[in-house]
Design a protein around this motif. Structure first.
Motif, PDB file in Angstrom:
ATOM      1  N   UNK A  40      23.187  58.621  48.551  1.00  0.00           N
ATOM      2  CA  UNK A  40      24.616  58.454  48.331  1.00  0.00           C
ATOM      3  C   UNK A  40      24.903  57.408  47.281  1.00  0.00           C
ATOM      4  N   UNK A  41      26.187  57.177  47.035  1.00  0.00           N
ATOM      5  CA  UNK A  41      26.589  56.253  45.994  1.00  0.00           C
ATOM      6  C   UNK A  41      26.509  56.905  44.629  1.00  0.00           C
ATOM      7  N   UNK A  42      26.759  56.138  43.595  1.00  0.00           N
ATOM      8  CA  UNK A  42      26.672  56.660  42.234  1.00  0.00           C
ATOM      9  C   UNK A  42      26.491  55.521  41.244  1.00  0.00           C
ATOM     10  N   UNK A  43      26.057  55.880  40.054  1.00  0.00           N
ATOM     11  CA  UNK A  43      25.774  54.922  39.000  1.00  0.00           C
ATOM     12  C   UNK A  43      26.705  55.156  37.824  1.00  0.00           C
ATOM     13  N   UNK A  44      27.009  54.054  37.108  1.00  0.00           N
ATOM     14  CA  UNK A  44      27.882  54.115  35.945  1.00  0.00           C
ATOM     15  C   UNK A  44      27.309  53.270  34.818  1.00  0.00           C
ATOM     16  N   UNK A  54      25.904  51.441  45.600  1.00  0.00           N
ATOM     17  CA  UNK A  54      24.980  51.904  46.628  1.00  0.00           C
ATOM     18  C   UNK A  54      25.563  51.790  48.022  1.00  0.00           C
ATOM     19  N   UNK A  55      25.253  52.775  48.842  1.00  0.00           N
ATOM     20  CA  UNK A  55      25.755  52.816  50.218  1.00  0.00           C
ATOM     21  C   UNK A  55      25.149  51.677  51.023  1.00  0.00           C
ATOM     22  N   UNK A  56      26.026  50.962  51.715  1.00  0.00           N
ATOM     23  CA  UNK A  56      25.599  49.894  52.623  1.00  0.00           C
ATOM     24  C   UNK A  56      26.291  50.135  53.952  1.00  0.00           C
ATOM     25  N   UNK A  57      25.496  50.162  55.024  1.00  0.00           N
ATOM     26  CA  UNK A  57      26.037  50.395  56.363  1.00  0.00           C
ATOM     27  C   UNK A  57      25.549  49.296  57.306  1.00  0.00           C
ATOM     28  N   UNK A  58      26.420  48.613  57.977  1.00  0.00           N
ATOM     29  CA  UNK A  58      27.867  48.761  57.840  1.00  0.00           C
ATOM     30  C   UNK A  58      28.321  48.166  56.509  1.00  0.00           C
ATOM     31  N   UNK A  59      29.379  48.713  55.959  1.00  0.00           N
ATOM     32  CA  UNK A  59      29.910  48.258  54.681  1.00  0.00           C
ATOM     33  C   UNK A  59      30.834  47.066  54.878  1.00  0.00           C
ATOM     34  N   UNK A  60      30.695  46.092  53.997  1.00  0.00           N
ATOM     35  CA  UNK A  60      31.621  44.962  53.927  1.00  0.00           C
ATOM     36  C   UNK A  60      31.797  44.638  52.446  1.00  0.00           C
ATOM     37  N   UNK A  61      33.031  44.600  51.945  1.00  0.00           N
ATOM     38  CA  UNK A  61      33.224  44.339  50.521  1.00  0.00           C
ATOM     39  C   UNK A  61      32.828  42.915  50.151  1.00  0.00           C
ATOM     40  N   UNK A  62      32.390  42.753  48.914  1.00  0.00           N
ATOM     41  CA  UNK A  62      32.070  41.431  48.374  1.00  0.00           C
ATOM     42  C   UNK A  62      33.372  40.834  47.846  1.00  0.00           C
ATOM     43  N   UNK A  63      33.983  39.950  48.618  1.00  0.00           N
ATOM     44  CA  UNK A  63      35.282  39.375  48.253  1.00  0.00           C
ATOM     45  C   UNK A  63      35.141  38.144  47.360  1.00  0.00           C
ATOM     46  N   UNK A  64      33.994  37.482  47.394  1.00  0.00           N
ATOM     47  CA  UNK A  64      33.753  36.289  46.569  1.00  0.00           C
ATOM     48  C   UNK A  64      32.679  36.575  45.518  1.00  0.00           C
ATOM     49  N   UNK A  65      31.508  37.021  45.948  1.00  0.00           N
ATOM     50  CA  UNK A  65      30.440  37.355  45.008  1.00  0.00           C
ATOM     51  C   UNK A  65      30.913  38.503  44.125  1.00  0.00           C
ATOM     52  N   UNK A  66      30.542  38.476  42.844  1.00  0.00           N
ATOM     53  CA  UNK A  66      31.034  39.501  41.929  1.00  0.00           C
ATOM     54  C   UNK A  66      30.231  39.507  40.634  1.00  0.00           C
TER      55      UNK A  66
END
Length: 118
Positions: A40-44, A54-66
């Motif tokens: 799953x997921x995709x590349x750009x 990339x799929x991460x389970x459980x998913x949690x968004x990166x709100x600080x790291x970027x």
């Protein structure tokens, strides 16, 4: 030199990712190698950068790291993001030599875009 940056995403959201990363940012979707495509997921790719979602389970968004992405035409990108409903938070006075802003992808992952000042 960095080959790519990996950003997490929830399973089954490739259409949303394509709409944002290709449709709004203008990056081209890069086919994943067959051995990785089933995950799953995709590349750009584009503008000298490569992003892997990339799929991460459980998913949690990166709100600080970027990732901090150098981007020529920062003002036009800010307009495109705002028109697509994404917040653009400018922070020009914080990093000498750069104009920059932060935004979030559709899953809440923080992204920073920078353009060197003249």
């Amino acid at each position: 030199m960095i080959h790519h940056v990996q950003i997490a995403c929830p399973r089954g959201t490739e259409d949303v990712l394509l709409s944002f990363y290709s449709g709004v940012l203008g990056l081209a979707q890069k086919p994943k190698p067959p051995a990785l495509a089933g995950r799953g997921g995709c590349w750009f790719v584009g503008r000298g950068i490569e992003l892997h979602l990339g799929v991460e389970e459980p998913f949690a968004p990166a709100r600080k790291a970027h990732p901090g992405l150098l981007w020529e035409g920062l003002d036009a990108l800010a307009v495109s993001l705002a028109a697509a409903g994404h917040d653009v938070v400018w922070a020009n006075d914080e990093l000498p030599g750069f104009r920059r802003f932060h935004t979030f992808d559709p899953h809440g992952n923080r992204l920073e875009f920078l353009e060197p000042t003249a």
